[in-house]
Design an enzyme around this catalytic site. Structure first.
Site, PDB file in Angstrom:
ATOM      1  N   SER A  92     -82.703 -34.298  35.898  1.00  0.00           N
ATOM      2  CA  SER A  92     -83.639 -33.880  34.853  1.00  0.00           C
ATOM      3  C   SER A  92     -84.974 -34.564  35.122  1.00  0.00           C
ATOM      4  O   SER A  92     -85.040 -35.791  35.183  1.00  0.00           O
ATOM      5  CB  SER A  92     -83.080 -34.307  33.495  1.00  0.00           C
ATOM      6  OG  SER A  92     -84.031 -34.128  32.475  1.00  0.00           O
ATOM      7  N   LYS A 109     -83.692 -29.649  36.713  1.00  0.00           N
ATOM      8  CA  LYS A 109     -84.074 -29.289  35.346  1.00  0.00           C
ATOM      9  C   LYS A 109     -85.456 -29.850  35.073  1.00  0.00           C
ATOM     10  O   LYS A 109     -85.710 -31.030  35.323  1.00  0.00           O
ATOM     11  CB  LYS A 109     -83.042 -29.863  34.374  1.00  0.00           C
ATOM     12  CG  LYS A 109     -83.449 -29.917  32.922  1.00  0.00           C
ATOM     13  CD  LYS A 109     -82.260 -30.321  32.055  1.00  0.00           C
ATOM     14  CE  LYS A 109     -82.633 -31.394  31.058  1.00  0.00           C
ATOM     15  NZ  LYS A 109     -81.469 -31.848  30.248  1.00  0.00           N
ATOM     16  N   LEU A 110     -86.339 -28.993  34.588  1.00  0.00           N
ATOM     17  CA  LEU A 110     -87.703 -29.407  34.292  1.00  0.00           C
ATOM     18  C   LEU A 110     -87.889 -29.512  32.790  1.00  0.00           C
ATOM     19  O   LEU A 110     -87.582 -28.580  32.048  1.00  0.00           O
ATOM     20  CB  LEU A 110     -88.712 -28.366  34.810  1.00  0.00           C
ATOM     21  CG  LEU A 110     -88.582 -27.910  36.261  1.00  0.00           C
ATOM     22  CD1 LEU A 110     -89.630 -26.830  36.550  1.00  0.00           C
ATOM     23  CD2 LEU A 110     -88.752 -29.095  37.212  1.00  0.00           C
ATOM     24  N   LYS A 111     -88.408 -30.638  32.335  1.00  0.00           N
ATOM     25  CA  LYS A 111     -88.809 -30.738  30.941  1.00  0.00           C
ATOM     26  C   LYS A 111     -90.081 -29.916  30.768  1.00  0.00           C
ATOM     27  O   LYS A 111     -90.975 -29.967  31.620  1.00  0.00           O
ATOM     28  CB  LYS A 111     -89.091 -32.203  30.580  1.00  0.00           C
ATOM     29  CG  LYS A 111     -87.847 -33.066  30.599  1.00  0.00           C
ATOM     30  CD  LYS A 111     -86.965 -32.762  29.405  1.00  0.00           C
ATOM     31  CE  LYS A 111     -85.818 -33.740  29.312  1.00  0.00           C
ATOM     32  NZ  LYS A 111     -84.931 -33.441  28.179  1.00  0.00           N
ATOM     33  N   ASP A 117     -85.839 -27.537  29.952  1.00  0.00           N
ATOM     34  CA  ASP A 117     -85.389 -28.136  28.697  1.00  0.00           C
ATOM     35  C   ASP A 117     -86.615 -28.387  27.824  1.00  0.00           C
ATOM     36  O   ASP A 117     -87.513 -29.134  28.209  1.00  0.00           O
ATOM     37  CB  ASP A 117     -84.658 -29.459  28.984  1.00  0.00           C
ATOM     38  CG  ASP A 117     -84.069 -30.095  27.732  1.00  0.00           C
ATOM     39  OD1 ASP A 117     -84.236 -29.534  26.637  1.00  0.00           O
ATOM     40  OD2 ASP A 117     -83.432 -31.160  27.868  1.00  0.00           O
ATOM     41  N   ASN A 158     -86.478 -29.460  24.524  1.00  0.00           N
ATOM     42  CA  ASN A 158     -86.261 -30.442  23.450  1.00  0.00           C
ATOM     43  C   ASN A 158     -86.865 -29.975  22.121  1.00  0.00           C
ATOM     44  O   ASN A 158     -87.560 -30.740  21.432  1.00  0.00           O
ATOM     45  CB  ASN A 158     -86.790 -31.822  23.851  1.00  0.00           C
ATOM     46  CG  ASN A 158     -85.929 -32.488  24.910  1.00  0.00           C
ATOM     47  OD1 ASN A 158     -86.354 -32.663  26.047  1.00  0.00           O
ATOM     48  ND2 ASN A 158     -84.691 -32.824  24.557  1.00  0.00           N
ATOM     49  N   GLU A 195     -82.874 -24.709  27.885  1.00  0.00           N
ATOM     50  CA  GLU A 195     -82.160 -25.652  27.015  1.00  0.00           C
ATOM     51  C   GLU A 195     -82.979 -25.971  25.761  1.00  0.00           C
ATOM     52  O   GLU A 195     -84.153 -26.291  25.844  1.00  0.00           O
ATOM     53  CB  GLU A 195     -81.882 -26.923  27.830  1.00  0.00           C
ATOM     54  CG  GLU A 195     -81.094 -28.000  27.101  1.00  0.00           C
ATOM     55  CD  GLU A 195     -80.818 -29.200  28.023  1.00  0.00           C
ATOM     56  OE1 GLU A 195     -80.913 -29.064  29.257  1.00  0.00           O
ATOM     57  OE2 GLU A 195     -80.520 -30.283  27.494  1.00  0.00           O
ATOM     58  N   ASP A 209     -78.452 -28.240  23.085  1.00  0.00           N
ATOM     59  CA  ASP A 209     -78.237 -29.682  23.265  1.00  0.00           C
ATOM     60  C   ASP A 209     -78.305 -30.330  21.868  1.00  0.00           C
ATOM     61  O   ASP A 209     -77.266 -30.513  21.209  1.00  0.00           O
ATOM     62  CB  ASP A 209     -79.314 -30.213  24.224  1.00  0.00           C
ATOM     63  CG  ASP A 209     -79.343 -31.725  24.385  1.00  0.00           C
ATOM     64  OD1 ASP A 209     -78.579 -32.427  23.699  1.00  0.00           O
ATOM     65  OD2 ASP A 209     -80.144 -32.246  25.205  1.00  0.00           O
ATOM     66  N   LYS A 258     -72.914 -33.940  25.389  1.00  0.00           N
ATOM     67  CA  LYS A 258     -73.208 -35.369  25.578  1.00  0.00           C
ATOM     68  C   LYS A 258     -72.270 -36.093  24.643  1.00  0.00           C
ATOM     69  O   LYS A 258     -72.402 -35.982  23.417  1.00  0.00           O
ATOM     70  CB  LYS A 258     -74.653 -35.693  25.174  1.00  0.00           C
ATOM     71  CG  LYS A 258     -75.721 -35.070  26.051  1.00  0.00           C
ATOM     72  CD  LYS A 258     -77.115 -35.414  25.541  1.00  0.00           C
ATOM     73  CE  LYS A 258     -78.167 -34.751  26.429  1.00  0.00           C
ATOM     74  NZ  LYS A 258     -79.528 -34.854  25.846  1.00  0.00           N
ATOM     75  N   GLY A 287     -77.109 -35.993  29.659  1.00  0.00           N
ATOM     76  CA  GLY A 287     -77.265 -37.442  29.733  1.00  0.00           C
ATOM     77  C   GLY A 287     -78.408 -37.882  28.848  1.00  0.00           C
ATOM     78  O   GLY A 287     -79.204 -37.064  28.379  1.00  0.00           O
TER      79      GLY A 287
HETATM   80  O1  OSB Z   1     -82.686 -33.534  26.295  1.00  0.00           O
HETATM   81  O2  OSB Z   1     -81.319 -33.799  27.864  1.00  0.00           O
HETATM   82  C1  OSB Z   1     -82.198 -34.264  27.146  1.00  0.00           C
HETATM   83  C2  OSB Z   1     -83.037 -37.812  28.273  1.00  0.00           C
HETATM   84  C3  OSB Z   1     -83.270 -38.420  27.066  1.00  0.00           C
HETATM   85  C4  OSB Z   1     -83.199 -37.668  25.914  1.00  0.00           C
HETATM   86  C5  OSB Z   1     -82.883 -36.312  25.978  1.00  0.00           C
HETATM   87  C6  OSB Z   1     -82.622 -35.699  27.181  1.00  0.00           C
HETATM   88  C7  OSB Z   1     -82.745 -36.457  28.357  1.00  0.00           C
HETATM   89  C8  OSB Z   1     -82.598 -35.884  29.684  1.00  0.00           C
HETATM   90  C9  OSB Z   1     -82.213 -36.823  30.797  1.00  0.00           C
HETATM   91  O3  OSB Z   1     -82.832 -34.731  29.947  1.00  0.00           O
HETATM   92  C10 OSB Z   1     -80.809 -36.648  31.199  1.00  0.00           C
HETATM   93  C11 OSB Z   1     -80.349 -37.794  32.078  1.00  0.00           C
HETATM   94  O4  OSB Z   1     -80.644 -37.774  33.268  1.00  0.00           O
HETATM   95  O5  OSB Z   1     -79.684 -38.721  31.570  1.00  0.00           O
HETATM   96 MG    MG Z   2     -81.733 -31.682  26.524  1.00  0.00          MG
END
Ligand code: OSB
Ligand code: MG
Length: 369
Positions: free
Chosen positions: A136, A162-164, A189, A191, A214, A239, A263, A291
């Site tokens: 990620s 995976k790109l934020k 993702d 969020n 996501e 998520d 998770k 994660g």
């Molecule tokens: O949304 O998946 C998420 C990290 C912190 C909080 C939320 C997220 C994430 C990640 C990182 O995407 C996932 C990882 O490599 O642990």
């Molecule tokens: Mg996520």
């Protein structure tokens, strides 16, 4: 089956290799609550995935500390000789707070399984010896910087990128990565940074053959996620919205997603995570292991979970070196083929290194009955 004698909390501070930027904030250091739990027979470890600020969910480190110290720990310390099957009922006096619960549940399960000499993966019925790793990538300052990071991770062997994304740093970024790498498994993702009014963005993203989008919308809005899923071709993955097996069942029934990110640290621990897996598997919905930038303790939990049969997509289970110059435990390494081995020692199969624990503990508190 043995009594819980003590629960020790540590607030851990671990430098990250690079800042991690999401639509809800930037982390420069991993700060989390670590739980050590003593039973008559063994010691167990659990990691709380809350962060400093309540940006990903309502939970945050200082709050989780108090919930564990004042509510969850007393429930366990006051129990006679609890078994794994008793844990849900014992902790049910606390509503919500799944991240705080997860740290305690996981530490208890770890201690119980260590006492029995059984690996967590074995207890879960997780037959896989290795799991497939994705990575990620946080929101980068520039597109060039993002492309460099993608190249680096692909060279290391990661099998899914995976790109934020966030409003304004989405379609162009995805287009740049997709044109540089036409064939990789790629996802985004958000969020929860978008609303249903942003349908144009999702329609544009629909053109890039993404594995999934996501958590596009607000965590509590299963109905609009269903509306969005009907309007686009790309699979929606949830998520933040999924905090329990009941949430997963609701999302599936409503058509809010076609993929679920599991998770264990978000859903109340390894026992509920197994139920989320089971609900999704029965419905034919693929899951993958997310994660929260966990230390080696949480990573070991995640790897055991990711070895279960319903986990058919690469996880965010990256190697220690992707997160930390020096992990809390012995480092988790990824092989050049992009897989990582599942710990098979008793319990989660790993403990914090004593020297690292001492160096990274900002404060600690011992709770006894
Ligand atoms: O949304 O998946 C998420 C990290 C912190 C909080 C939320 C997220 C994430 C990640 C990182 O995407 C996932 C990882 O490599 O642990
Ligand atoms: Mg996520």
């Amino acid at each position: 089956m043995s009594a819980v004698r003590a629960i020790e909390l540590h607030m851990i501070g671990l430098p990250l290799v690079r800042p991690f930027r999401t639509s809800f904030g930037t982390s420069t250091e991993k700060i989390c609550v670590l739980v050590r739990l003593d039973t008559d027979d063994a010691e167990g470890w659990g990691e709380c995935v809350a962060e400093v600020e309540p940006g990903y969910s309502e939970e945050f480190n200082e709050g989780a500390w108090l919930v564990i110290r004042d509510h969850l720990a007393p429930a366990l310390l006051g129990a006679d000789a609890p078994e794994i099957d008793d844990i849900d009922a014992l902790l049910s006096r606390v509503r919500g707070n799944p991240m705080a619960k997860a740290a305690v549940v996981d530490a208890f399960v770890d201690a119980e399984l260590r006492a029995r000499g059984v690996a967590l993966a074995t207890w879960l019925g997780a037959g896989r010896e290795r799991v497939v790793c994705g990575v990620s990538i946080g929101i980068a300052d520039t597109t060039d910087e993002l492309l460099d990071q993608v190249d680096g991770y692909l060279d290391e062997g990661y099998q899914r990128i995976k790109l934020k994304v966030e409003p304004g740093l989405d379609v162009d970024r995805v287009e740049a990565v997709r044109s540089a790498h036409p064939d990789i498994a790629l996802s985004v993702d958000a969020n929860a940074a978008y609303s249903i009014e942003d349908l144009d963005v999702f329609r544009a993203l629909d053109e890039f053959d993404l594995l999934m989008i996501e958590q596009p919308l607000h965590h509590a809005d299963l109905v609009r996620h269903a509306e969005l899923q009907r309007a686009i071709g790309t699979d929606v993955c949830l998520d933040e919205s999924i905090r329990s097996a009941a949430d997963a069942a609701a999302a599936i029934q409503l058509g809010s997603c076609r993929i679920v990110n599991v998770k264990q640290g978000r859903v109340g621990g390894i026992i509920e995570a197994r139920r989320v897996h089971d609900v999704c598997r029965a419905a034919g919905v693929p899951v993958w292991c997310g994660g929260m930038l966990e230390t080696g303790v949480g990573r070991a939990q995640n790897l055991a979970l990711a070895a279960m049969p319903g986990f058919t997509l690469p996880g965010d289970t990256s190697a220690s070196g992707r997160y930390f110059p020096d992990d809390l435990t012995e480092p988790f390494m990824m092989a050049a083929d992009g897989t990582m081995s599942v710990p098979m020692g008793p319990g989660i199969g790993i403990v914090p290194r004593q020297d690292r624990l001492a160096e990274t503990t900002m404060r600690s508190e011992l709770i006894t009955s």
